[in-house]
Scaffold this motif. Sequence first.
Motif, PDB file in Angstrom:
ATOM      1  N   GLU A   1      -3.340  11.267  -5.183  1.00  0.00           N
ATOM      2  CA  GLU A   1      -2.656  11.021  -6.443  1.00  0.00           C
ATOM      3  C   GLU A   1      -3.026  12.160  -7.370  1.00  0.00           C
ATOM      4  O   GLU A   1      -4.127  12.694  -7.281  1.00  0.00           O
TER       5      GLU A   1
ATOM      6  N   ARG B   1       2.964  -3.936  -5.372  1.00  0.00           N
ATOM      7  CA  ARG B   1       2.149  -2.880  -5.955  1.00  0.00           C
ATOM      8  C   ARG B   1       2.905  -1.563  -6.039  1.00  0.00           C
ATOM      9  O   ARG B   1       2.353  -0.556  -6.396  1.00  0.00           O
TER      10      ARG B   1
ATOM     11  N   LEU C   1       0.857  -1.200   0.000  1.00  0.00           N
ATOM     12  CA  LEU C   1       0.000   0.000   0.000  1.00  0.00           C
ATOM     13  C   LEU C   1       0.885   1.240   0.000  1.00  0.00           C
ATOM     14  O   LEU C   1       1.784   1.375   0.812  1.00  0.00           O
TER      15      LEU C   1
ATOM     16  N   ARG D   1      -7.616  10.089  -1.917  1.00  0.00           N
ATOM     17  CA  ARG D   1      -7.833   8.735  -1.422  1.00  0.00           C
ATOM     18  C   ARG D   1      -8.241   8.820   0.050  1.00  0.00           C
ATOM     19  O   ARG D   1      -8.190   9.914   0.629  1.00  0.00           O
TER      20      ARG D   1
ATOM     21  N   SER E   1      -2.285   5.296  -3.273  1.00  0.00           N
ATOM     22  CA  SER E   1      -3.591   4.684  -3.079  1.00  0.00           C
ATOM     23  C   SER E   1      -4.150   4.926  -1.685  1.00  0.00           C
ATOM     24  O   SER E   1      -5.325   4.688  -1.433  1.00  0.00           O
TER      25      SER E   1
END
Lengths: 296, 392
Positions: free
Chosen positions: A82, B174, A74, A112, A78
């Motif tokens: 962004e 990720r 993470l 986010r 996110s």
Amino acid sequence: MAELPASIDATQQGLRAQGYVAPRELATTAFLALRLARPLFLEGEPGTGKTEIAKALAGLLERPLIRLQCYEGLDLASAAYEWNYARQMLEIKSGALAGGDALFARRFLIARPLLQAIDPQANPVGPVLLIDELDRADEAFEAFLLELLSEFQLSIPELGLIKAVAPPIVVLTSNRTREVHDAVKRRCLYHWVDFPSAERELEILRLKLPGIDAMLARRIVALVQGLRAMDLYKLPGIAETIEWSRALLELNALVLDPATLNDTLGVLLKYQDDIAKVQGSEAARLLAQVEAEVHG
Amino acid sequence: MADFLAQNVMHFGRVLRKAGMSVGTDRVQLALEALRIEGGIARRADFKATLAACLIDRAEHRALFEQAFYIFWRDPDLLGRVLAMLLPRVQARPGTLTPPPENRRLAEALFPRRDAIEPAREPEQRLELDAHLSGSERELLRQRDFETMTPEEWAQAKRALTRLRPWLQTRPTRRFRPGGAGRLDWRATLRAQARQELAPPRWRRPRERIAPLVILADISGSMSRYSRMLLHLAHGLANPAERRQVPRVHSFVFGTRLTPISRLLRQRDPDLAVAAVAQRVADWSGGTRIGACLHAFNRDWARRVLTSDATLLLVSDGLEAGDAAALEQLAFEARRLRLSCRRLLWLNPLLRFEGFEPKAAGIRALLPEVDSHLPAHNLASLEQLVELLLCN
């Protein structure tokens, strides 16, 4: 937006009105977290209602709930914010942008969960921020959270500092995949969420399934509690108890018999080894114990 | 008047700190703040819950807190006095209060002067006999003193790490790094084009990370020659010299019981780390109950630390002492273990011997469940250390 509860009793009752049966100790911790404006750090086995309390608190305080589910890898993009580069690019190409300084404007910012929670424009009332399963995120992310949790502010290099006017009410949960860093815990109020006592579980069941037969409910709770005393890989949580009760109601079962239990065991237990262990003679023993408990 | 309560809470915090909990001044202050909130404490239990919420920060400390609370705040008229904030200072007179037998650490924290008053006694030696073990084996509850690690050994452990690399798979995360033909990197592209109108687009691709590694090391008597090296190896794996491409390592040791040691190995200095483990582990060089320990691992830890791409390193000689039921449990738990990870590697120091045959029942039970049965000297370090120890 509702006022913060005035006492522990009020917290407990308020949570109950939201369908969350909190033990006194949890209500105390939640009350303190609200009054001291500290994050609430909840640890415990999966299925004991850690996430649910955030929902109940949001309902009780009439504030929006913002949820951040953590996972490995993470990152800031996110979790916090962004830039919408594609849109920026398009506007540059189409000539809609006049000067270079307008490139990083609010309309290009994708907020986010973390930014949403502290952004005074999006949430002037301070929402309930649930950071779920923090133990799954990397340690680097925890370090980033530190500033956010103590100052409730976030600096965006291109825009400047964004600071919450009304700090969010933060609930952090962990399943203890790994130990969360002490520095995070030190900023929070800690509570270990245990499996519910029989009494509390019965109350939850009555609350969630109002039509359930009283005797059946007692049998269900006694059986689940019996299972939790066994040496199983995954003990059934509250969600499983409710799910199983629903299944029994579907089957129109009024009394627990070995055949029904064997057939529906998959609702309660999620490991084949556990099911194999309970099925058969163990199930019969449990049922006998349940009957003795209910009548005694 | 309120100072009395503050003093007591402060004193209580100090007791907890001495008992090993990390209760800092900030936590004590938080507790005091919490106690002053209007609408707070209404009954005795609330007082405890308030202190617990402020002073505890991890699950293992709950029992310790519980005991400390009941001993420290054992005034029957507590609630009334807390509400009036008139609690007199608790006097810890050595003669009147007895230390709880449950927790020596707590006892020492609460009654620090006891030892000074009483003549120093020999540390209590406890022998526990386990019916499952053969007569000669027993769990010796004592702490082993380690020598410090030589620079050569340290270098060997690090070399062992590089040898272990090929076993560990990488997987995409990720997070991204520049380069390659993955996705368009908008941020970099935009920045480049801001400088130069016709800059080519920039690309990025997922960063790779080494899959987690879980070490389950046997430290029973029959393995004692290798145990120390194993700990150093585990430490070397968890703290590699270069920080890039670090696998996530979880380490456990077992003899008659399972002890997680990852946290202890985080300590940078290898000798201090190994010393910390030695202090923590109670069953060093005792008997073995592999099946029972694997069971404990499967039940309490497997779901937390094992992922589907994890490599599990079981370091043991597989000499399970026990009856048929124990062996059956061993086979069952090993199967469970294999199902929860990507690869189960068994490092067995016994394979070092030429003409080794898997005759022992424990080894035969484990063998079908592991992906590879490797001699421990595949990690060159292990072998070299064994040689070293044998020569001495």
